[in-house]
Design a protein around this motif. Sequence first.
Motif, PDB file in Angstrom:
ATOM      1  N   GLU A  65      55.452  18.212  -7.877  1.00  0.00           N
ATOM      2  CA  GLU A  65      55.290  19.614  -7.473  1.00  0.00           C
ATOM      3  C   GLU A  65      56.667  20.222  -7.270  1.00  0.00           C
ATOM      4  O   GLU A  65      57.508  19.663  -6.580  1.00  0.00           O
ATOM      5  CB  GLU A  65      54.483  19.671  -6.167  1.00  0.00           C
ATOM      6  CG  GLU A  65      54.200  21.058  -5.699  1.00  0.00           C
ATOM      7  CD  GLU A  65      53.306  21.074  -4.460  1.00  0.00           C
ATOM      8  OE1 GLU A  65      53.727  21.678  -3.461  1.00  0.00           O
ATOM      9  OE2 GLU A  65      52.227  20.480  -4.500  1.00  0.00           O
ATOM     10  N   TYR A  66      56.911  21.391  -7.868  1.00  0.00           N
ATOM     11  CA  TYR A  66      58.204  22.054  -7.761  1.00  0.00           C
ATOM     12  C   TYR A  66      58.253  23.091  -6.645  1.00  0.00           C
ATOM     13  O   TYR A  66      59.260  23.247  -5.968  1.00  0.00           O
ATOM     14  CB  TYR A  66      58.569  22.749  -9.078  1.00  0.00           C
ATOM     15  CG  TYR A  66      58.733  21.812 -10.233  1.00  0.00           C
ATOM     16  CD1 TYR A  66      59.562  20.703 -10.147  1.00  0.00           C
ATOM     17  CD2 TYR A  66      58.063  22.020 -11.417  1.00  0.00           C
ATOM     18  CE1 TYR A  66      59.719  19.840 -11.208  1.00  0.00           C
ATOM     19  CE2 TYR A  66      58.214  21.168 -12.495  1.00  0.00           C
ATOM     20  CZ  TYR A  66      59.040  20.076 -12.386  1.00  0.00           C
ATOM     21  OH  TYR A  66      59.194  19.223 -13.440  1.00  0.00           O
ATOM     22  N   MET A  67      57.169  23.834  -6.480  1.00  0.00           N
ATOM     23  CA  MET A  67      57.150  24.923  -5.509  1.00  0.00           C
ATOM     24  C   MET A  67      55.748  25.085  -4.955  1.00  0.00           C
ATOM     25  O   MET A  67      54.767  24.882  -5.657  1.00  0.00           O
ATOM     26  CB  MET A  67      57.597  26.236  -6.162  1.00  0.00           C
ATOM     27  CG  MET A  67      57.692  27.390  -5.192  1.00  0.00           C
ATOM     28  SD  MET A  67      58.387  28.882  -5.939  1.00  0.00           S
ATOM     29  CE  MET A  67      56.962  29.552  -6.746  1.00  0.00           C
ATOM     30  N   ARG A  68      55.662  25.480  -3.676  1.00  0.00           N
ATOM     31  CA  ARG A  68      54.376  25.730  -3.041  1.00  0.00           C
ATOM     32  C   ARG A  68      54.458  27.002  -2.211  1.00  0.00           C
ATOM     33  O   ARG A  68      55.439  27.229  -1.520  1.00  0.00           O
ATOM     34  CB  ARG A  68      53.990  24.562  -2.139  1.00  0.00           C
ATOM     35  CG  ARG A  68      52.665  24.789  -1.410  1.00  0.00           C
ATOM     36  CD  ARG A  68      52.299  23.614  -0.556  1.00  0.00           C
ATOM     37  NE  ARG A  68      51.948  22.488  -1.407  1.00  0.00           N
ATOM     38  CZ  ARG A  68      51.044  21.585  -1.111  1.00  0.00           C
ATOM     39  NH1 ARG A  68      50.388  21.664   0.028  1.00  0.00           N
ATOM     40  NH2 ARG A  68      50.801  20.591  -1.933  1.00  0.00           N
ATOM     41  N   GLY A  73      57.920  26.908  -0.287  1.00  0.00           N
ATOM     42  CA  GLY A  73      58.670  25.665  -0.295  1.00  0.00           C
ATOM     43  C   GLY A  73      59.119  25.341  -1.702  1.00  0.00           C
ATOM     44  O   GLY A  73      58.303  25.319  -2.618  1.00  0.00           O
ATOM     45  N   ILE A  74      60.404  25.112  -1.892  1.00  0.00           N
ATOM     46  CA  ILE A  74      60.949  24.675  -3.170  1.00  0.00           C
ATOM     47  C   ILE A  74      61.524  23.286  -2.940  1.00  0.00           C
ATOM     48  O   ILE A  74      62.414  23.106  -2.114  1.00  0.00           O
ATOM     49  CB  ILE A  74      62.031  25.640  -3.692  1.00  0.00           C
ATOM     50  CG1 ILE A  74      61.439  27.033  -3.889  1.00  0.00           C
ATOM     51  CG2 ILE A  74      62.646  25.107  -4.981  1.00  0.00           C
ATOM     52  CD1 ILE A  74      62.453  28.096  -4.230  1.00  0.00           C
ATOM     53  N   SER A 119      66.395  19.340  -1.174  1.00  0.00           N
ATOM     54  CA  SER A 119      66.897  18.529  -2.277  1.00  0.00           C
ATOM     55  C   SER A 119      67.507  17.262  -1.712  1.00  0.00           C
ATOM     56  O   SER A 119      68.155  17.297  -0.674  1.00  0.00           O
ATOM     57  CB  SER A 119      67.960  19.291  -3.074  1.00  0.00           C
ATOM     58  OG  SER A 119      68.520  18.447  -4.062  1.00  0.00           O
ATOM     59  N   ASN A 120      67.274  16.150  -2.391  1.00  0.00           N
ATOM     60  CA  ASN A 120      67.948  14.914  -1.995  1.00  0.00           C
ATOM     61  C   ASN A 120      68.797  14.381  -3.138  1.00  0.00           C
ATOM     62  O   ASN A 120      69.045  13.198  -3.241  1.00  0.00           O
ATOM     63  CB  ASN A 120      66.938  13.864  -1.517  1.00  0.00           C
ATOM     64  CG  ASN A 120      66.011  13.401  -2.622  1.00  0.00           C
ATOM     65  OD1 ASN A 120      65.988  13.982  -3.705  1.00  0.00           O
ATOM     66  ND2 ASN A 120      65.232  12.374  -2.354  1.00  0.00           N
ATOM     67  N   SER A 121      69.262  15.290  -3.989  1.00  0.00           N
ATOM     68  CA  SER A 121      70.091  14.915  -5.133  1.00  0.00           C
ATOM     69  C   SER A 121      71.570  14.894  -4.754  1.00  0.00           C
ATOM     70  O   SER A 121      72.036  15.751  -4.017  1.00  0.00           O
ATOM     71  CB  SER A 121      69.899  15.910  -6.282  1.00  0.00           C
ATOM     72  OG  SER A 121      68.573  15.921  -6.705  1.00  0.00           O
ATOM     73  N   TYR A 165      73.709  21.530  -5.056  1.00  0.00           N
ATOM     74  CA  TYR A 165      73.474  22.468  -3.965  1.00  0.00           C
ATOM     75  C   TYR A 165      71.982  22.597  -3.711  1.00  0.00           C
ATOM     76  O   TYR A 165      71.174  22.474  -4.631  1.00  0.00           O
ATOM     77  CB  TYR A 165      74.026  23.857  -4.312  1.00  0.00           C
ATOM     78  CG  TYR A 165      75.523  23.896  -4.466  1.00  0.00           C
ATOM     79  CD1 TYR A 165      76.343  23.823  -3.359  1.00  0.00           C
ATOM     80  CD2 TYR A 165      76.100  24.014  -5.715  1.00  0.00           C
ATOM     81  CE1 TYR A 165      77.719  23.859  -3.494  1.00  0.00           C
ATOM     82  CE2 TYR A 165      77.471  24.055  -5.862  1.00  0.00           C
ATOM     83  CZ  TYR A 165      78.276  23.979  -4.745  1.00  0.00           C
ATOM     84  OH  TYR A 165      79.633  24.016  -4.884  1.00  0.00           O
ATOM     85  N   VAL A 166      71.598  22.902  -2.477  1.00  0.00           N
ATOM     86  CA  VAL A 166      70.207  23.186  -2.161  1.00  0.00           C
ATOM     87  C   VAL A 166      69.866  24.595  -2.615  1.00  0.00           C
ATOM     88  O   VAL A 166      68.770  24.866  -3.075  1.00  0.00           O
ATOM     89  CB  VAL A 166      69.938  23.021  -0.651  1.00  0.00           C
ATOM     90  CG1 VAL A 166      68.539  23.448  -0.295  1.00  0.00           C
ATOM     91  CG2 VAL A 166      70.178  21.585  -0.236  1.00  0.00           C
TER      92      VAL A 166
END
Length: 86
Positions: A14-17, A25-26, A40-42, A46-47
Motif C-alpha cells: 500500500e502506497y497511500m491511505r 498517510g504516505i 519512510s525507512n529507506s 528524504y521523507v
Amino acid sequence: NANGYLAIEGYSSEYMRITSSGNVGIGTSSPTNATLHTYSNSDNNYVAKFEQDHATGWGVLIDTDGTANDPALWVKNATDTIIWAA
C-alpha cells in the motif's frame, strides 16, 4: 470502501491511505496525530521534498492560528527529544 478508508496500492504494498477522518498517510497505513503523515525507512532518502522552480514562486508556509504559544514547527531527534522549535 466498507472499512472507511481509501487505499492506493501497487504490486504487493500500500502506497497511500486516506482515512474516514480525512487523514492522509504516505508510506503508512495508519496516519496518526496529523492530517498528513509520511513515513519512510529507506537509507539516503528524504521523507518529504518540496521543490518550487519559478522565479516569483514561494517555498513552504507553516501557518498556525491558535491562541497558545506553542511553536509552529518542531524538530525532534530519533529519541523524540525536541532539538529545535520556532
